[in-house]
Scaffold this active site. Structure first.
Site, PDB file in Angstrom:
ATOM      1  N   LYS A  72       0.800  -1.234   0.000  1.00 33.54           N
ATOM      2  CA  LYS A  72       0.000   0.000   0.000  1.00 33.54           C
ATOM      3  C   LYS A  72       0.836   1.289   0.000  1.00 33.54           C
ATOM      4  O   LYS A  72       0.401   2.301  -0.523  1.00 33.54           O
ATOM      5  CB  LYS A  72      -0.947   0.011   1.204  1.00 33.54           C
ATOM      6  CG  LYS A  72      -2.138  -0.936   1.057  1.00 33.54           C
ATOM      7  CD  LYS A  72      -3.108  -0.785   2.211  1.00 33.54           C
ATOM      8  CE  LYS A  72      -4.336  -1.634   2.016  1.00 33.54           C
ATOM      9  NZ  LYS A  72      -5.354  -1.446   3.059  1.00 33.54           N
ATOM     10  N   ASN A  93      -4.704   1.988  -1.993  1.00 35.74           N
ATOM     11  CA  ASN A  93      -5.214   0.613  -2.130  1.00 35.74           C
ATOM     12  C   ASN A  93      -5.944   0.406  -3.448  1.00 35.74           C
ATOM     13  O   ASN A  93      -6.433  -0.679  -3.717  1.00 35.74           O
ATOM     14  CB  ASN A  93      -6.124   0.232  -0.949  1.00 35.74           C
ATOM     15  CG  ASN A  93      -7.484   0.875  -1.057  1.00 35.74           C
ATOM     16  OD1 ASN A  93      -7.617   1.959  -1.613  1.00 35.74           O
ATOM     17  ND2 ASN A  93      -8.491   0.218  -0.531  1.00 35.74           N
ATOM     18  N   ASP A 108     -10.357   2.794   1.190  1.00 37.09           N
ATOM     19  CA  ASP A 108     -10.737   2.236   2.508  1.00 37.09           C
ATOM     20  C   ASP A 108     -11.595   3.228   3.292  1.00 37.09           C
ATOM     21  O   ASP A 108     -12.673   2.897   3.771  1.00 37.09           O
ATOM     22  CB  ASP A 108      -9.493   1.885   3.333  1.00 37.09           C
ATOM     23  CG  ASP A 108      -8.867   0.568   2.916  1.00 37.09           C
ATOM     24  OD1 ASP A 108      -9.584  -0.278   2.349  1.00 37.09           O
ATOM     25  OD2 ASP A 108      -7.654   0.387   3.158  1.00 37.09           O
ATOM     26  N   ALA A 132      -4.880   3.579  15.322  1.00 39.86           N
ATOM     27  CA  ALA A 132      -4.144   4.570  14.534  1.00 39.86           C
ATOM     28  C   ALA A 132      -3.334   3.895  13.436  1.00 39.86           C
ATOM     29  O   ALA A 132      -2.368   4.455  12.932  1.00 39.86           O
ATOM     30  CB  ALA A 132      -3.225   5.373  15.461  1.00 39.86           C
ATOM     31  N   GLY A 134      -3.293   1.572   9.608  1.00 41.19           N
ATOM     32  CA  GLY A 134      -3.646   1.953   8.241  1.00 41.19           C
ATOM     33  C   GLY A 134      -5.127   2.237   8.055  1.00 41.19           C
ATOM     34  O   GLY A 134      -5.499   3.243   7.436  1.00 41.19           O
ATOM     35  N   ASN A 155      -5.386   5.254  21.195  1.00 43.10           N
ATOM     36  CA  ASN A 155      -4.499   4.197  20.673  1.00 43.10           C
ATOM     37  C   ASN A 155      -3.531   3.712  21.737  1.00 43.10           C
ATOM     38  O   ASN A 155      -3.103   4.460  22.610  1.00 43.10           O
ATOM     39  CB  ASN A 155      -3.714   4.706  19.458  1.00 43.10           C
ATOM     40  CG  ASN A 155      -3.147   3.556  18.637  1.00 43.10           C
ATOM     41  OD1 ASN A 155      -3.905   2.660  18.258  1.00 43.10           O
ATOM     42  ND2 ASN A 155      -1.862   3.547  18.384  1.00 43.10           N
TER      43      ASN A 155
HETATM   44  P1  NDP Z   1      -2.614  -2.064  11.512  1.00 42.25           P
HETATM   45  O1  NDP Z   1      -1.757  -3.209  11.905  1.00 42.25           O
HETATM   46  O2  NDP Z   1      -2.058  -0.977  10.655  1.00 42.25           O
HETATM   47  O3  NDP Z   1      -3.183  -1.346  12.864  1.00 42.25           O
HETATM   48  C1  NDP Z   1      -3.718  -2.111  13.905  1.00 42.25           C
HETATM   49  C2  NDP Z   1      -4.320  -1.186  14.959  1.00 42.25           C
HETATM   50  O4  NDP Z   1      -4.926  -2.006  15.976  1.00 42.25           O
HETATM   51  C3  NDP Z   1      -3.292  -0.317  15.674  1.00 42.25           C
HETATM   52  O5  NDP Z   1      -3.882   0.905  16.067  1.00 42.25           O
HETATM   53  C4  NDP Z   1      -2.958  -1.163  16.903  1.00 42.25           C
HETATM   54  O6  NDP Z   1      -2.484  -0.404  17.999  1.00 42.25           O
HETATM   55  C5  NDP Z   1      -4.330  -1.711  17.237  1.00 42.25           C
HETATM   56  N1  NDP Z   1      -4.293  -2.936  18.038  1.00 42.25           N
HETATM   57  C6  NDP Z   1      -4.055  -4.202  17.597  1.00 42.25           C
HETATM   58  N2  NDP Z   1      -4.125  -5.077  18.625  1.00 42.25           N
HETATM   59  C7  NDP Z   1      -4.425  -4.355  19.732  1.00 42.25           C
HETATM   60  C8  NDP Z   1      -4.649  -4.688  21.104  1.00 42.25           C
HETATM   61  N3  NDP Z   1      -4.583  -5.948  21.533  1.00 42.25           N
HETATM   62  N4  NDP Z   1      -4.953  -3.692  21.971  1.00 42.25           N
HETATM   63  C9  NDP Z   1      -5.039  -2.397  21.533  1.00 42.25           C
HETATM   64  N5  NDP Z   1      -4.839  -2.015  20.249  1.00 42.25           N
HETATM   65  C10 NDP Z   1      -4.548  -2.979  19.364  1.00 42.25           C
HETATM   66  O7  NDP Z   1      -3.902  -2.699  10.834  1.00 42.25           O
HETATM   67  P2  NDP Z   1      -4.931  -1.989   9.833  1.00 42.25           P
HETATM   68  O8  NDP Z   1      -5.249  -0.635  10.354  1.00 42.25           O
HETATM   69  O9  NDP Z   1      -4.465  -2.130   8.443  1.00 42.25           O
HETATM   70  O10 NDP Z   1      -6.210  -2.931   9.982  1.00 42.25           O
HETATM   71  C11 NDP Z   1      -6.986  -2.939  11.178  1.00 42.25           C
HETATM   72  C12 NDP Z   1      -8.182  -3.836  10.962  1.00 42.25           C
HETATM   73  O11 NDP Z   1      -9.014  -3.263   9.961  1.00 42.25           O
HETATM   74  C13 NDP Z   1      -7.806  -5.243  10.449  1.00 42.25           C
HETATM   75  O12 NDP Z   1      -8.497  -6.203  11.236  1.00 42.25           O
HETATM   76  C14 NDP Z   1      -8.314  -5.261   9.027  1.00 42.25           C
HETATM   77  O13 NDP Z   1      -8.785  -6.537   8.660  1.00 42.25           O
HETATM   78  C15 NDP Z   1      -9.473  -4.275   9.090  1.00 42.25           C
HETATM   79  N6  NDP Z   1      -9.763  -3.652   7.800  1.00 42.25           N
HETATM   80  C16 NDP Z   1     -11.053  -3.701   7.347  1.00 42.25           C
HETATM   81  C17 NDP Z   1     -11.390  -3.139   6.160  1.00 42.25           C
HETATM   82  C18 NDP Z   1     -12.799  -3.239   5.689  1.00 42.25           C
HETATM   83  O14 NDP Z   1     -13.052  -2.950   4.505  1.00 42.25           O
HETATM   84  N7  NDP Z   1     -13.749  -3.601   6.524  1.00 42.25           N
HETATM   85  C19 NDP Z   1     -10.393  -2.455   5.295  1.00 42.25           C
HETATM   86  C20 NDP Z   1      -9.074  -2.404   5.886  1.00 42.25           C
HETATM   87  C21 NDP Z   1      -8.790  -3.000   7.091  1.00 42.25           C
HETATM   88  P3  NDP Z   1      -0.897  -0.057  18.128  1.00 42.25           P
HETATM   89  O15 NDP Z   1      -0.651   1.140  17.253  1.00 42.25           O
HETATM   90  O16 NDP Z   1      -0.758   0.237  19.577  1.00 42.25           O
HETATM   91  O17 NDP Z   1      -0.143  -1.295  17.696  1.00 42.25           O
END
Ligand code: NDP
Length: 283
Positions: A72, A93, A108, A132, A134, A155
């Site tokens: 991406k 994307n 997205d 916070a 993607g 976050n």
């Molecule tokens: P990233 O890995 O870029 O970000 C993950 C986020 O989740 C971060 O803010 C992370 O916090 C947080 N996080 C993960 N685990 C925990 C936890 N146990 N406790 C607290 N915070 C947590 O992923 P993406 O943003 O790319 O994707 C996030 C979700 O969105 C995915 O499940 C993906 O499948 C879904 N998605 C859905 C779409 C749709 O069309 N419905 C499109 C794109 C994505 P930290 O910064 O602290 O690590």
């Protein structure tokens, strides 16, 4: 010598490790329903081959393609330009051929907004966003462009949260604040929209967001990015408190709709696409 001719217009998905990508069925269902002779093909592309794959798609007349992780951000130097939100988000994307140029878009956040707008207009609203990464970045930027009044990012990692807040303030002049997530978070009174933009709940129907449930009030709009399962514990708990709940499957369908609109100019039938996606996901 005459140039090569395709029987079909081609768009595609450049991904890695996404064999059986269910969005293929969703996009092709839209093409079939509207009787257009287009094909959407899934292509496994390694990071090392990304540049040559993009040049190849252009040379072969592709009308565009989706790209997913890990491409991406790294796809950007291989493109001819970026749309407004993709430039702010810093991630692409969806690539669209405009004239002889490949332009990067980010659908997205646009898909999320299309879903959200079925319940509420985010303009002038106070939004709370968990996450916070993607997906959250794309959603927050579209909310900012749509004129949300206040965006509070909650976050776990301070660094990623602060980067997003700075981006919203500096690039979009949006009123944004960061809360570092520790323990059960209490949603402030007056919040209109609460969004889970984290990966909590993916493939886990009982995963819980650290959130004081009694701070969710009837009438708040609550949305989740998680699409599998599409009915998450967060949405069930919120609906039980009288909130209006929006699932992540709608976001996935809507980002597909925006892509088809960009590529073909046709506004596709949302029901046809959602049904095809659900069938491909075995829902
Ligand atoms: P990233 O890995 O870029 O970000 C993950 C986020 O989740 C971060 O803010 C992370 O916090 C947080 N996080 C993960 N685990 C925990 C936890 N146990 N406790 C607290 N915070 C947590 O992923 P993406 O943003 O790319 O994707 C996030 C979700 O969105 C995915 O499940 C993906 O499948 C879904 N998605 C859905 C779409 C749709 O069309 N419905 C499109 C794109 C994505 P930290 O910064 O602290 O690590």
């Amino acid at each position: 010598m005459s140039p090569a001719k395709f029987l079909h217009e081609l768009v595609g998905s450049m991904s890695q490790g996404a064999a059986g990508n269910p969005t293929v069925a969703m996009i092709e269902a839209a093409f079939a329903h509207h009787g257009v002779h287009w094909r959407y093909v899934n292509m496994e592309v390694t990071p090392d081959d990304l540049g040559v794959a993009v040049r190849g798609a252009k040379a072969m007349g592709f009308r565009g393609f989706n790209c997913s992780l890990p491409h991406k951000v790294t796809v950007i130097p291989h493109l001819d330009g970026l749309g407004e939100s993709a430039a702010v988000i810093g991630a692409v994307n969806c690539v669209v051929r405009r004239g002889d140029q490949f332009i990067g878009e980010n659908t997205d956040g646009k898909g999320f907004l299309k879903s959200l707008e079925t319940e509420i207009d985010p303009k002038g609203k106070s939004v709370l966003l968990f996450g916070a990464g993607g997906a959250s970045r794309a959603i927050a930027v579209e909310l900012g462009l749509a004129g949300s009044r206040l965006i509070t990012i909650v976050n776990r990692s301070e660094k990623r949260g602060a980067e997003l807040v700075t981006l919203l303030r500096d690039k979009l002049k949006v009123d944004a604040e960061l809360v570092v997530w520790q323990g059960d978070y209490t949603v402030p009174t007056g919040t209109d929209i609460v969004i889970n933009g984290t990966s909590i709940g993916l493939y886990d129907a009982v995963a819980r967001l650290d959130l004081a449930l009694d701070s969710l009030k009837p009438g708040m709009v609550v949305a989740d990015v998680i699409f599998n399962p599409f009915r998450t514990r967060f949405l069930d708990d919120s609906a039980a408190r009288g909130c209006r709940a929006i699932d992540g499957l709608g976001m996935l369908v809507n980002q597909g709709i925006v892509g088809v609109e960009y590529w073909t100019g046709i506004t596709p039938n949302a029901d046809v696409m959602r049904k095809a996606l659900e069938a491909a996901m075995g829902l």
